[in-house]
Scaffold this active site. Structure first.
Site: not given
Ligand code: GLN
Length: 487
Positions: A76, A153, A177
């Site tokens: 990532k 994400s 995410s």
């Molecule tokens: N969807 C969540 C956010 O937007 C989680 C994102 C994540 O786990 N990095 O913060």
């Protein structure tokens, strides 16, 4: 070749059935041929990948190979990679080439793995659909007549693994995410206990929640990845000094007598009945193997989303203050003075969602509001943690949905950010409590995959991997691939 496990790939490399150069080239060719469709990679460095593969082949020839020697993988784009551009999905870091490796990427290098490139993601890991990347949205390989999101994400990593553009990939999970994109893309993803995997060199979003973890096609591959990723790191002050167990060794244990809890608050009328049915079938599979199910209660989990969407933005506003146009990252043209430099660099460098989070977070932390918002959210967080601690007094593992639906269409959540935040309803409390969680494919709805989530007690990753592996031994949801992927 594309469906081989890490163990099988490793055996193939070491027996000489194929070389790392061949294997790596195969994946690089697939990325070139297919990724214009998915946009799952931001950066691919063919020359460096081939050099790593050659070095791996040399070690194999000398008989110095270990399990990961010569295995390709993707990282990532939130993990710093020495000499390889690391963007975090943002214009702010469009040209950032780190002078060092994150501990996670260094560990894989040390283990002999070959880095194919860096995967796309929501900007600064903020989002649940991968529509927030400066480098364009990622398309879920399971898309049918409409283009669908891979989740976020870590959507680039999930799409790359599902499309067989990489055997495995790393991800990070601050509020779901890893697990939510794993559910949407039909793969297996694990968020470790907070402190299990070093955050050093992982670009910070919300530091008290962020954890790196594995994204793979099976629990077995995830276990082998976690073995490389986990461990104490003196460079991360929140990394825990605790021995890392042999995750692969625990996979084959029987789950007879294992107590699994079903949280009443998650199995309620709001849960889509088709997901409910899929989870009931999964429960039957685990019951047949001797697991014992009971209801548990997590009375405060309904406060998870409001607590998280104060705490995470608050921490993000502090973390992202370092991007000021002075030291590194995007700098505006011809600033008039220091204020102009800060304001224009940040307005140009950050996308809308990131700016929204910084504004919310700065507000929640400001004098006079700190106690009412940030302080209160931290108290709620403690209540949620206590709920889990109480539940784990009676059960070993908690089973729940991962996501409220299967993958949705690109653009379908509209302009209201709260619609997107509601995606995280089942995943976010695990982060607030700091617990480990895994999502694995449990079924399909209208041909689209859906995950189930297993949450474990602190540092009990081996147990949720064990249950996931036993489920995968008895079912084949994890072996299903999107249509046309092997063409
Ligand atoms: N969807 C969540 C956010 O937007 C989680 C994102 C994540 O786990 N990095 O913060």
């Amino acid at each position: 070749m594309l469906d081989k496990s890490i163990k099988e790939l490793s055996e193939g490399l070491q027996s000489g059935a194929f070389s790392s150069v061949e294997l790596t080239q195969r994946y690089l060719d697939r990325i070139t041929r297919l990724d214009s469709r998915y946009n799952s990679f931001v950066t691919v460095d063919e020359a460096s990948a081939m050099a790593q593969a050659k070095a791996a082949d040399a070690r194999i020839a000398k008989g110095e190979a270990t399990l990961w020697t010569g295995i390709p993988l993707a990282h990532k784009d939130v993990f710093c990679t020495d000499g390889l551009r690391t963007t975090c999905g943002s214009r702010m870091l469009e040209n950032f080439v780190p002078p060092y490796d994150a501990t996670v990427t260094a560990n894989f290098k040390q283990a002999g793995a070959v880095c194919l490139g860096k995967t796309n993601m929501d900007e600064f890991a903020m989002g649940s659909s991968n529509e927030n990347s400066y480098f364009g949205k990622v398309i879920n390989p399971w898309s049918d007549e409409i283009e669908r999101v891979p989740g976020g994400s870590s959507g680039g990593s999930a799409a790359a693994v599902a499309a067989r553009l990489a055997p495995v990939a790393t991800g990070t999970d601050t509020g779901g995410s890893i697990r939510q994109p794993a559910s949407f893309c039909g793969i297996t993803g694990l968020k470790p206990t907070y402190g299990r995997v070093s955050r050093y060199g992982m670009i910070a979003y919300a530091s008290s929640l962020d954890q790196g973890g594995p994204m793979a096609r099976s629990a077995e591959d995830a276990a082998l990845m976690l073995q490389v990723m986990a461990g104490h790191d003196p460079k991360d002050s929140t990394s825990i000094k605790q021995d890392v167990p042999d995750y692969a060794a625990a996979l084959e244990q029987s789950i007879k007598g294992l107590r699994i809890g079903l949280p009443r608050e998650f199995f309620n009328a709001q849960l889509d009945s088709r997901i409910q049915n899929i989870l009931q079938d999964a429960i039957k599979v685990l019951e047949a193997q001797g697991a014992i199910f009971s209801e548990v209660s997590l009375p405060n989990v309904e406060l998870g989303i409001p607590a998280y969407y104060v705490i995470a933005p608050a921490e993000c506003s502090a973390n992202l203050s370092r991007f000021d146009g002075v030291r590194y990252g995007h700098r505006c043209e011809a600033p008039e003075d220091l204020m102009d430099l800060y304001m224009r660099s940040r307005s140009e460098g950050f996308g809308d969602e990131v700016q929204r989070r910084i504004l919310i977070g700065t507000y929640a932390l400001s004098a006079g509001y700190y106690d009412a918002y940030y302080g209160k959210a931290q108290q709620v967080r403690r209540l949620i943690k206590n709920d889990y601690v109480n539940a784990f007094g009676n059960v070993d593992v908690i089973l729940s949905p991962t996501t409220p639906s299967t993958t949705f269409g690109i653009g379908s959540k509209g302009e209201d950010p709260v619609q997107m935040y509601l995606e995280d309803i089942y995943t976010i409390t695990t982060n607030l409590a700091g617990l480990p969680g895994i999502s694995l494919p449990a079924g399909q709805i209208d041909g689209l995959p859906i995950g189930m989530q297993l949450t474990g007690n602190y540092f009990d990753e081996a147990r949720i991997l064990n249950v996931a592996h036993q489920f995968q031994n008895a079912t084949d949801w994890h072996t299903q691939a999107p249509h046309g992927i092997h063409d």
